[in-house]
Write a protein that holds these residues in place. Structure first.
Motif, PDB file in Angstrom:
ATOM      1  N   UNK A 180       0.803  -1.184   0.094  1.00 42.81           N
ATOM      2  CA  UNK A 180       0.041  -0.120   0.004  1.00 42.81           C
ATOM      3  C   UNK A 180       0.856   1.064  -0.215  1.00 42.81           C
ATOM      4  N   UNK A 181       2.220   0.974   0.181  1.00 42.91           N
ATOM      5  CA  UNK A 181       2.966   2.311   0.127  1.00 42.91           C
ATOM      6  C   UNK A 181       4.108   2.548  -0.722  1.00 42.91           C
ATOM      7  N   UNK A 182       4.038   2.927  -1.885  1.00 42.76           N
ATOM      8  CA  UNK A 182       5.079   3.190  -2.935  1.00 42.76           C
ATOM      9  C   UNK A 182       6.348   3.723  -2.463  1.00 42.76           C
ATOM     10  N   UNK A 183       6.429   4.664  -1.270  1.00 45.17           N
ATOM     11  CA  UNK A 183       7.600   5.086  -0.772  1.00 45.17           C
ATOM     12  C   UNK A 183       8.353   4.308  -0.061  1.00 45.17           C
ATOM     13  N   UNK A 184       7.644   3.307   0.490  1.00 49.96           N
ATOM     14  CA  UNK A 184       8.432   2.099   1.272  1.00 49.96           C
ATOM     15  C   UNK A 184       9.036   1.297   0.232  1.00 49.96           C
ATOM     16  N   UNK A 185       8.403   1.018  -0.715  1.00 47.55           N
ATOM     17  CA  UNK A 185       9.011   0.293  -1.860  1.00 47.55           C
ATOM     18  C   UNK A 185      10.272   0.728  -2.372  1.00 47.55           C
ATOM     19  N   UNK A 186      10.134   2.144  -2.519  1.00 52.38           N
ATOM     20  CA  UNK A 186      11.443   2.785  -3.155  1.00 52.38           C
ATOM     21  C   UNK A 186      12.468   2.758  -1.933  1.00 52.38           C
ATOM     22  N   UNK A 187      12.143   2.955  -0.746  1.00 56.40           N
ATOM     23  CA  UNK A 187      13.175   3.115   0.339  1.00 56.40           C
ATOM     24  C   UNK A 187      13.818   1.356   0.427  1.00 56.40           C
ATOM     25  N   UNK A 188      12.886   0.379   0.326  1.00 53.23           N
ATOM     26  CA  UNK A 188      13.637  -1.048   0.386  1.00 53.23           C
ATOM     27  C   UNK A 188      14.478  -1.367  -0.880  1.00 53.23           C
ATOM     28  N   UNK A 189      13.801  -0.602  -2.144  1.00 53.63           N
ATOM     29  CA  UNK A 189      14.696  -1.019  -3.370  1.00 53.63           C
ATOM     30  C   UNK A 189      16.331  -0.217  -3.230  1.00 53.63           C
ATOM     31  N   UNK A 190      16.333   0.928  -2.349  1.00 54.49           N
ATOM     32  CA  UNK A 190      17.337   1.828  -2.445  1.00 54.49           C
ATOM     33  C   UNK A 190      18.262   1.152  -1.463  1.00 54.49           C
ATOM     34  N   UNK A 191      17.727   0.565  -0.359  1.00 52.56           N
ATOM     35  CA  UNK A 191      18.516  -0.193   0.798  1.00 52.56           C
ATOM     36  C   UNK A 191      19.207  -1.305  -0.069  1.00 52.56           C
ATOM     37  N   UNK A 192      18.368  -2.016  -0.540  1.00 51.07           N
ATOM     38  CA  UNK A 192      19.106  -3.393  -1.366  1.00 51.07           C
ATOM     39  C   UNK A 192      20.205  -3.014  -2.455  1.00 51.07           C
ATOM     40  N   UNK A 193      19.686  -2.077  -3.071  1.00 53.04           N
ATOM     41  CA  UNK A 193      20.903  -1.531  -4.137  1.00 53.04           C
ATOM     42  C   UNK A 193      21.986  -0.986  -3.620  1.00 53.04           C
ATOM     43  N   UNK A 194      22.133  -0.297  -2.540  1.00 49.20           N
ATOM     44  CA  UNK A 194      23.306  -0.012  -1.695  1.00 49.20           C
ATOM     45  C   UNK A 194      23.950  -1.098  -1.212  1.00 49.20           C
ATOM     46  N   UNK A 195      23.457  -2.326  -0.847  1.00 50.84           N
ATOM     47  CA  UNK A 195      23.992  -3.466  -0.534  1.00 50.84           C
ATOM     48  C   UNK A 195      24.838  -4.000  -1.665  1.00 50.84           C
ATOM     49  N   UNK A 196      24.017  -4.153  -2.768  1.00 55.72           N
ATOM     50  CA  UNK A 196      24.648  -4.505  -4.269  1.00 55.72           C
ATOM     51  C   UNK A 196      25.899  -3.786  -4.557  1.00 55.72           C
TER      52      UNK A 196
END
Length: 248
Positions: free
Chosen positions: A124-140
């Motif tokens: 229900x929250x696209x902002x949280x989706x973007x935050x999670x993607x950013x966190x995982x991208x940083x890990x990569x």
């Protein structure tokens, strides 16, 4: 490992987690209902390689090691994580077993945020989706940097980079760095044997760049030490351990 007796305000803690910036009070409250506290003592295992994830973890205080064991029974430390760091997200999203195990290096307090709770909010929250993607991208990004370091930088360069990792713009000529865990664990994290790690520290000491006092490393001249790394030839070095990419 046990439930916490600290009576922590989970909602307040989640509000201050950068990953959850932008969530409103109701959303934080729903996440909190799917979150539990975990208290560990040094040596406790949070999960084993092959376990299925039920959520991901946030470290409030303490230190956690992510590692795996090779076919020769040698341990390879994948990551050393401290307060404010999260882990376990990648395995949770792909619904695959953990490829590493997680062990407490010190008495620690963590939050476990359930898969169900986080997935419900992501729906229900696209902002949280973007935050999670950013966190995982940083890990990569960090993983790619690790592989580059293992492949192109000498063992000595890796050690110098580790010692100076929190001092990019330090003004002082000399500083003291305290290693947060054993030299063996740090060596494994840098893809070195413990013997190689100790030998490199001794060589830096003999050059008058550092003084080793147990876990306290006195850097006598920050710029000289940094120049030592920059001035080295970058051989492709074999240390007896191969670089490994893994996700948790």
């Amino acid at each position: 490992m046990s439930a916490s007796r600290h009576h922590i305000n989970i909602e307040a803690l989640l509000t201050n987690v950068p990953l959850f910036n932008g969530l409103n009070t109701d959303e934080i409250a729903r996440l909190a209902r799917g979150t539990r506290e975990i208290v560990t003592t040094r040596g406790d295992i949070l999960f084993h390689k092959g376990d299925m994830p039920t959520g991901f973890y946030l470290i409030l205080y303490g230190q956690i090691k992510l590692a795996f064991t090779s076919t020769r029974r040698a341990e390879k430390v994948f990551e050393i994580l401290g307060p404010g760091k999260t882990f376990g997200e990648a395995a949770m999203f792909v619904d695959q077993p953990f490829t590493v195990y997680a062990q407490a290096l010190a008495n620690s307090l963590l939050l476990h945020i359930s898969k169900t709770a986080i997935f419900d909010e992501l729906d229900s929250d696209p902002k949280l989706v973007r935050s999670m993607i950013a966190a995982l991208s940083t890990r990569v990004h960090h993983l790619i940097s690790d592989v580059e370091s293992y492949s192109l930088h000498s063992g000595c360069q890796r050690i110098i980079a580790y010692l100076l990792r929190d001092t990019p713009d330090v003004a002082e000529k000399s500083i003291t760095v305290t290693l947060t865990t054993s030299k063996g664990i740090i060596a494994s994290r840098l893809n070195l044997t413990q013997e190689h790690f100790s030998r490199m520290l001794n060589e830096l000491s003999e050059k008058g760049l550092i003084v080793v006092d147990g876990r306290r490393i006195h850097i006598l001249d920050v710029e000289r030490l940094r120049s030592q790394a920059h001035g080295m030839v970058l051989p492709l070095e074999t240390t007896g351990r191969s670089a490994a990419i893994s996700s948790v």
